[in-house]
Write an enzyme that holds these catalytic residues in place. Structure first.
Site, PDB file in Angstrom:
ATOM      1  N   GLU A 202       0.818  -1.209   0.000  1.00 43.03           N
ATOM      2  CA  GLU A 202       0.000   0.000   0.000  1.00 43.03           C
ATOM      3  C   GLU A 202       0.857   1.266   0.000  1.00 43.03           C
ATOM      4  O   GLU A 202       0.466   2.288  -0.564  1.00 43.03           O
ATOM      5  CB  GLU A 202      -0.955  -0.002   1.198  1.00 43.03           C
ATOM      6  CG  GLU A 202      -2.031  -1.062   1.117  1.00 43.03           C
ATOM      7  CD  GLU A 202      -2.839  -0.975  -0.175  1.00 43.03           C
ATOM      8  OE1 GLU A 202      -3.180   0.147  -0.610  1.00 43.03           O
ATOM      9  OE2 GLU A 202      -3.127  -2.030  -0.763  1.00 43.03           O
ATOM     10  N   LEU A 204       3.765   1.419  -1.521  1.00 43.70           N
ATOM     11  CA  LEU A 204       4.203   1.507  -2.917  1.00 43.70           C
ATOM     12  C   LEU A 204       3.107   2.098  -3.792  1.00 43.70           C
ATOM     13  O   LEU A 204       3.368   2.962  -4.648  1.00 43.70           O
ATOM     14  CB  LEU A 204       4.613   0.125  -3.438  1.00 43.70           C
ATOM     15  CG  LEU A 204       5.849  -0.517  -2.801  1.00 43.70           C
ATOM     16  CD1 LEU A 204       6.094  -1.898  -3.403  1.00 43.70           C
ATOM     17  CD2 LEU A 204       7.075   0.365  -2.997  1.00 43.70           C
ATOM     18  N   ARG A 205       1.890   1.661  -3.597  1.00 46.34           N
ATOM     19  CA  ARG A 205       0.763   2.193  -4.371  1.00 46.34           C
ATOM     20  C   ARG A 205       0.596   3.693  -4.123  1.00 46.34           C
ATOM     21  O   ARG A 205       0.346   4.471  -5.049  1.00 46.34           O
ATOM     22  CB  ARG A 205      -0.526   1.446  -4.003  1.00 46.34           C
ATOM     23  CG  ARG A 205      -0.608   0.030  -4.571  1.00 46.34           C
ATOM     24  CD  ARG A 205      -1.654  -0.794  -3.825  1.00 46.34           C
ATOM     25  NE  ARG A 205      -2.983  -0.200  -3.928  1.00 46.34           N
ATOM     26  CZ  ARG A 205      -3.899  -0.523  -4.843  1.00 46.34           C
ATOM     27  NH1 ARG A 205      -3.608  -1.428  -5.754  1.00 46.34           N
ATOM     28  NH2 ARG A 205      -5.084   0.048  -4.848  1.00 46.34           N
ATOM     29  N   ASP A 226      14.800  13.606  -4.242  1.00 50.36           N
ATOM     30  CA  ASP A 226      15.658  14.084  -3.157  1.00 50.36           C
ATOM     31  C   ASP A 226      16.040  12.940  -2.217  1.00 50.36           C
ATOM     32  O   ASP A 226      15.261  12.013  -1.992  1.00 50.36           O
ATOM     33  CB  ASP A 226      14.921  15.169  -2.367  1.00 50.36           C
ATOM     34  CG  ASP A 226      15.730  15.660  -1.194  1.00 50.36           C
ATOM     35  OD1 ASP A 226      16.712  16.378  -1.433  1.00 50.36           O
ATOM     36  OD2 ASP A 226      15.401  15.305  -0.036  1.00 50.36           O
ATOM     37  N   GLU A 281      19.323  12.682  -6.746  1.00 53.40           N
ATOM     38  CA  GLU A 281      20.238  13.389  -5.864  1.00 53.40           C
ATOM     39  C   GLU A 281      20.860  12.329  -4.962  1.00 53.40           C
ATOM     40  O   GLU A 281      20.265  11.903  -3.972  1.00 53.40           O
ATOM     41  CB  GLU A 281      19.482  14.440  -5.041  1.00 53.40           C
ATOM     42  CG  GLU A 281      20.414  15.362  -4.276  1.00 53.40           C
ATOM     43  CD  GLU A 281      20.110  15.471  -2.796  1.00 53.40           C
ATOM     44  OE1 GLU A 281      20.634  16.388  -2.159  1.00 53.40           O
ATOM     45  OE2 GLU A 281      19.368  14.631  -2.265  1.00 53.40           O
TER      46      GLU A 281
END
Length: 592
Positions: A202, A204-205, A226, A281
Site C-alpha cells: 500500500e 508503494l501504491r 531528493d 540526488e
C-alpha cells in the site's frame, strides 16, 4: 464510498481505530490544504472547481541539453514576503527564458507545514502548497512555461516525511507503522522525520500514484528525487565517506526494498510517460543508478554531480590562488562513469543557505555591500571575485557533465545568504527573497555576471556541448594554471593564474581549421578588461602538441591587395591568454 462535497468546503477524515479511539485526520490524497492565520495545523479543503484550469500548451520535447534553473516560488521576489505562483509565472519565467535555461526544477511545492524546511518535511504529498496560491495557479505556471519551451521538474521527496500526525501521515491510524517502519527503523536520526516502509504494497501504491498524479494532473515533465542516498542504505549514509570501492555498494547494508521502489518508479514513469525525465540526488555513487531498469539499473536519466560544488568550496576556502591544483580540478569535473549522465553545478540551494556562503559571497564577502557599483573604483577583491565567478561557472558547465544546474539568483552573484523566517531571526523575510533588481541595475556590477550567464547558456544552446561526448582535456598545466579542452567543436581555454598572462601560448587542437573567439570572459560587457581582440583569427598548424595532431597559431587581422583574407603565419605567435580569463574558440570551417 464517495462523499459528495462542494468545492472549497472544509473536509475531515474521521477514523475509529481498533482500540475504539476516534482520530481526526486529513486525507493522504488531499489536493488542497490551507492554514488559517493563528492556527498551527492545516485544514483540508475539498478542491473540485466548477471551471478547472485547462492546459493549452503541450509539454516540450525532452531536452537534449538540460540547463536547469533551480527555483523556489516563495522566495522568487525582491519583496519580504511569500511570493506567489502568479508572480513566478509573469515576472520570473520571462527572466529564466531570457537567461537561456530550458528547464526549471521547482522546490517546496508538495505541501509542508514548516516553511523553513525548504519543502523537505512533507505533510500532504498530493497537495500543491497553498502558500503560493491555488492548484490552478500552479497549473497555469506550468502551462505558460511549456508555451516558452521550458521543461518543468518537481523536486519530489519520497525519502522521508514529516512527523506531524494531525495534518500529516504520521500515526495516521494511531500506530507508528501505517506508512512507515515501526520503531527506531522508522525514524531518521538527523532529519527527525519518518521513513517509509517500501516493502509495504500500500505504501508503494501510494508513492507511485503520487508520482503519476503530479504528471497527469499538473503536467510536470519529471522529477528530481531528493535524498536517494538515505533511501539506498539502512544506515542512510550517515557518517559514511564513500571511496568508490564496489564493496560499499553491494551487500546487506543496501536497502533492497527502497532500491526496488526506485526501479519501479522509473519503470512506471518511462512506460506511461516516455517524455519524462528523472534525476537522482545521490552522493554515494551507487553504480548502475542511471542504467535502464531493463538492464538491472535504477532507471534514472541523470544524477547530481555533488562532488563538484564541494570541491569549489574547498578550493576557495583553503587554498591561495597560486596553489590551485589544475589536475585536481579537472579530475573532479571529469570523474564520472562512461555514459552515465551527470548534472553539474558550481553551487545549488545547499550552498545558499544560512550557515554557508554562495561562491560570490565567499569570493567578495563584505565588499559586495560597498564596491559593486561601477561608480566606485574596481577593487582587487571585487575584480578577482567577478572574474573567478565567471570562470568557475563556465568550466563547470562545459566540462562537468551532461546537464547543468544553477540556483535562482546565483547567476548574478546574489549577495548574502538564504534564511527563512524563524524564531532565530524574529520571523524575518529579509533573507527569504531574491533581489533580481540588482541584476537589472546598470550602475551595479551584478549585471556583468548576469550577462555572462545568459551568453554562456545561449552558446551551449547553439553548440550543444552538454549533449556531446565528454570534453578531451589536452592541457592542465600546474605552474601556468592553464586548462584547455575540446568539446562540441569548441576549444575552451582557462588561465586561472592570478597575475600571469601568456602571449605565445601553444594550444593543442584535434580538428584543423580556422578558429575565432565566440565567448570571452574578459569582454567589457561581462565586467572584464577587454584585453583580447575579437577580430583575431587563429589557424591551426600541423605541429603535434599535448597528444593532439594540431596546434593553434594567431594571425594578425590583415588583408592582401585583392581584398581577400591573408593567412599570415607568424612564427611561434600563439594564443594570447590574459590572467584570470576564459575564452571559447569556434572552428569556422565546421558548419554549426
Amino acid at each position: 464510498m464517495r462523499i459528495l462535497c462542494s468545492h472549497a468546503s472544509p473536509s475531515l477524515l474521521v477514523i475509529r481505530n481498533r482500540s475504539g479511539e476516534i482520530l481526526y485526520r486529513i486525507s493522504p490524497w488531499a489536493k488542497y490544504v490551507i492554514r488559517e492565520e493563528g492556527k498551527v495545523n492545516y485544514d483540508w479543503m475539498h478542491w473540485e472547481p466548477p471551471l478547472p484550469y485547462l492546459s493549452r500548451h503541450p509539454s516540450p520535447e525532452k531536452p537534449k541539453s538540460l540547463r536547469i534553473y533551480e527555483s523556489h516560488v516563495g522566495i522568487a521576489s525582491p519583496e519580504g514576503k511569500i511570493a506567489s505562483y502568479k508572480n513566478f509565472t509573469y515576472n520570473v519565467l520571462p527572466r529564466i527564458k531570457d537567461l537561456g535555461y530550458n528547464c526549471i526544477q521547482l522546490m517546496a511545492i508538495m505541501e509542508h507545514a514548516y516553511y523553513a524546511s525548504f519543502g523537505y518535511q512533507i505533510t500532504s504529498f498530493f497537495a500543491a502548497s497553498s502558500r503560493y496560491g491555488t492548484p490552478d495557479d500552479l497549473k497555469e505556471l506550468i502551462d505558460v512555461a511549456h508555451s516558452m519551451g521550458i521543461t518543468i521538474l518537481l523536486d519530489v521527496v519520497h525519502s522521508h516525511a514529516s512527523k506531524n500526525s494531525e495534518d500529516g501521515l504520521n500515526k495516521f491510524d494511531g500506530t507508528d507503522s501505517c506508512f512507515f517502519h515501526s520503531g527506531p527503523k522508522g525514524t531518521h536520526g538527523l532529519w527527525d522525520s519518518r521513513l517509509f516502509d517500501y516493502s509495504n504494497w500500500e505504501v508503494l501504491r501510494f508513492l507511485l500514484s503520487n508520482l503519476r498524479s503530479w504528471i497527469e494532473e499538473y503536467s510536470f515533465d519529471g522529477f528530481r528525487f531528493d535524498g536517494i542516498t538515505s533511501m539506498l542504505y539502512h544506515n542512510h549514509g550517515i557518517g559514511e565517506s564513500f571511496s568508490g570501492d564496489y564493496h560499499e555498494y553491494f551487500g546487506l547494508h543496501v536497502d533492497e526494498d527502497a532500491l526496488v521502489y526506485l526501479m519501479l518508479a522509473n519503470h512506471m514513469i518511462k512506460f506511461l510517460h516516455p517524455r519524462c525525465l528523472t534525476i537522482a540526488e545521490e552522493v554515494s555513487g551507487m553504480p548502475a543508478l542511471c542504467c535502464p531498469v531493463t538492464e538491472g539499473g535504477g532507471g534514472f536519466d541523470y544524477r547530481m554531480a555533488m562532488a563538484i560544488p564541494d570541491k569549489w568550496i574547498q578550493i576557495i576556502k583553503e587554498l591561495k590562488d597560486e596553489d590551485w591544483d589544475m589536475g585536481n580540478i579537472v579530475y573532479t569535473l571529469t570523474n564520472r562513469r562512461h555514459e552515465e549522465k551527470y548534472i553539474s553545478y558550481a553551487e545549488s540551494h545547499d550552498q545558499a543557505l544560512v550557515g554557508d556562503k554562495t561562491l560570490a559571497f565567499r569570493l567578495m564577502d563584505a565588499e559586495m555591500y560597498t564596491n559593486m557599483s561601477v561608480l566606485s573604483p574596481l577593487t582587487p577583491v571585487i575584480d578577482r571575485g567577478i572574474q573567478l565567478h565567471k570562470m568557475i561557472r563556465l568550466i563547470t558547465h562545459a566540462l562537468g557533465g551532461e546537464g547543468y544546474l544553477n540556483f535562482m539568483g546565483n547567476e548574478f552573484g546574489h549577495p548574502e545568504w538564504l534564511d527563512f523566517p524563524r524564531k532565530g531571526n524574529n520571523e524575518s523575510y529579509h533573507y527569504a527573497r531574491r533581489q533580481f533588481q540588482l541584476a537589472d541595475d546598470h550602475v551595479l556590477r551584478y549585471r556583468f555576471l548576469n550577462a555572462f550567464d545568459r551568453d554562456m547558456n545561449k552558446l551551449e544552446e547553439r553548440f550543444g556541448w552538454l549533449a556531446s561526448p565528454p570534453g578531451f582535456v589536452s592541457e592542465k598545466h600546474e605552474s601556468n594554471k592553464v586548462i584547455a579542452f575540446e568539446r562540441a567543436n569548441l576549444i575552451f581555454i582557462f588561465n586561472f593564474h592570478p597575475s600571469k598572462s601568456y602571449v605565445d601560448y601553444r594550444v593543442g587542437v584535434k580538428t584543423a581549421g580556422k578558429y575565432k573567439i565566440v565567448l570571452d570572459s574578459d569582454a567589457p560587457e561581462y565586467g572584464g578588461h577587454q584585453r583580447l581582440d575579437h577580430g583575431t583569427e587563429y589557424f591551426t598548424e600541423q605541429y603535434p602538441h599535448n597528444y593532439q595532431p594540431n596546434s593553434l597559431l594567431r594571425a594578425n587581422s590583415q588583408t592582401s591587395f585583392d581584398g581577400k583574407p591573408r593567412r599570415c603565419y607568424l612564427n611561434h605567435l600563439q594564443v594570447y591568454i590574459p590572467s584570470r580569463v576564459a575564452i571559447v574558440l569556434q572552428n569556422l570551417d565546421i558548419p554549426n
